[in-house]
Enzyme design. Sequence first.
Site, PDB file in Angstrom:
ATOM      1  N   ASN A   1     -25.770 -10.864 -13.117  1.00  0.00           N
ATOM      2  CA  ASN A   1     -24.344 -10.869 -12.772  1.00  0.00           C
ATOM      3  C   ASN A   1     -23.482 -10.615 -14.000  1.00  0.00           C
ATOM      4  O   ASN A   1     -23.820 -11.010 -15.123  1.00  0.00           O
ATOM      5  CB  ASN A   1     -23.942 -12.157 -12.050  1.00  0.00           C
TER       6      ASN A   1
ATOM      7  N   GLU B   1     -19.479 -10.963 -14.930  1.00  0.00           N
ATOM      8  CA  GLU B   1     -18.160 -11.432 -14.471  1.00  0.00           C
ATOM      9  C   GLU B   1     -17.033 -10.699 -15.187  1.00  0.00           C
ATOM     10  O   GLU B   1     -17.269  -9.879 -16.085  1.00  0.00           O
ATOM     11  CB  GLU B   1     -18.084 -12.956 -14.675  1.00  0.00           C
TER      12      GLU B   1
ATOM     13  N   CYS C   1     -22.105  -8.974  -8.798  1.00  0.00           N
ATOM     14  CA  CYS C   1     -23.273  -9.828  -8.579  1.00  0.00           C
ATOM     15  C   CYS C   1     -24.510  -9.161  -9.194  1.00  0.00           C
ATOM     16  O   CYS C   1     -24.533  -7.941  -9.413  1.00  0.00           O
ATOM     17  CB  CYS C   1     -23.519 -10.030  -7.091  1.00  0.00           C
TER      18      CYS C   1
ATOM     19  N   CYS D   1     -25.598 -13.565  -1.735  1.00  0.00           N
ATOM     20  CA  CYS D   1     -24.341 -13.789  -1.009  1.00  0.00           C
ATOM     21  C   CYS D   1     -24.241 -12.799   0.153  1.00  0.00           C
ATOM     22  O   CYS D   1     -25.023 -11.839   0.252  1.00  0.00           O
ATOM     23  CB  CYS D   1     -23.150 -13.663  -1.959  1.00  0.00           C
TER      24      CYS D   1
ATOM     25  N   GLU E   1     -27.148  -8.423  -7.804  1.00  0.00           N
ATOM     26  CA  GLU E   1     -27.681  -7.419  -6.876  1.00  0.00           C
ATOM     27  C   GLU E   1     -27.025  -6.062  -7.080  1.00  0.00           C
ATOM     28  O   GLU E   1     -27.644  -5.022  -6.809  1.00  0.00           O
ATOM     29  CB  GLU E   1     -27.487  -7.873  -5.429  1.00  0.00           C
TER      30      GLU E   1
ATOM     31  N   CYS F   1     -23.934  -9.140  -0.738  1.00  0.00           N
ATOM     32  CA  CYS F   1     -25.156  -8.586  -1.324  1.00  0.00           C
ATOM     33  C   CYS F   1     -26.273  -8.458  -0.294  1.00  0.00           C
ATOM     34  O   CYS F   1     -27.164  -7.616  -0.444  1.00  0.00           O
ATOM     35  CB  CYS F   1     -25.560  -9.403  -2.539  1.00  0.00           C
TER      36      CYS F   1
HETATM   37  N1  THU Z   1     -23.708 -14.284  -7.776  1.00  0.00           N
HETATM   38  C1  THU Z   1     -24.639 -13.281  -7.828  1.00  0.00           C
HETATM   39  O1  THU Z   1     -24.825 -12.651  -8.869  1.00  0.00           O
HETATM   40  N2  THU Z   1     -25.337 -13.003  -6.706  1.00  0.00           N
HETATM   41  C2  THU Z   1     -25.243 -13.687  -5.539  1.00  0.00           C
HETATM   42  O2  THU Z   1     -25.831 -13.280  -4.542  1.00  0.00           O
HETATM   43  C3  THU Z   1     -24.455 -14.917  -5.495  1.00  0.00           C
HETATM   44  C4  THU Z   1     -23.434 -15.044  -6.575  1.00  0.00           C
HETATM   45  C5  THU Z   1     -22.918 -14.567  -8.977  1.00  0.00           C
HETATM   46  C6  THU Z   1     -21.503 -14.083  -8.921  1.00  0.00           C
HETATM   47  C7  THU Z   1     -20.822 -14.996  -9.907  1.00  0.00           C
HETATM   48  O3  THU Z   1     -20.915 -14.412 -11.201  1.00  0.00           O
HETATM   49  C8  THU Z   1     -21.627 -16.260  -9.896  1.00  0.00           C
HETATM   50  O4  THU Z   1     -22.841 -15.963  -9.205  1.00  0.00           O
HETATM   51  C9  THU Z   1     -20.950 -17.431  -9.192  1.00  0.00           C
HETATM   52  O5  THU Z   1     -20.526 -17.066  -7.919  1.00  0.00           O
END
Ligand code: THU
Length: 131
Positions: A47, A49, A58, A91, A60, A94
């Site tokens: 991930n 940000e 994310c 999520c 994914e 994703c």
């Molecule tokens: N996150 C992912 O990378 N993938 C997911 O499927 C769930 C959430 C990340 C996004 C964000 O940087 C952190 O988790 C908290 O939500």
Amino acid sequence: MGATEADWAELRAVADEAATHAYAPYSKYRVGAAARVSDGRVVAGCNVENAAYGVTLCAECGLVSDLHLGGGGRLTHFVCVNGDGDVIMPCGRCRQLLFENGGPELLVWTVSGIRTMAEVLPDAFGPEDLA
Ligand code: THU
């Protein structure tokens, strides 16, 4: 193509390693994702940000980019983990990304064991709907 326990363990190790590359200064929640591709290669993502929180990518997203950058193909096996090494669920958004690139038969290591994408995203909207 069947995957052994060792294959899954290897995939999880790749996801763990990917999580160490996460850029997550806001949530502090690292995520790593890894998948096996139909041609046998392994793709991964972490991930990333952003100060504009909603722009966050994310893990994914990176994985899907890695898939296409490396020549495409179909995802066959997938797992994502947090920075503590726990398996987590992709999520909702994703799940849609995974469905597009792996279809209903993609195997996903979930918090309740190995499941198909059809179970993880039932009755999905997908490419067939636009055919
Ligand atoms: N996150 C992912 O990378 N993938 C997911 O499927 C769930 C959430 C990340 C996004 C964000 O940087 C952190 O988790 C908290 O939500």
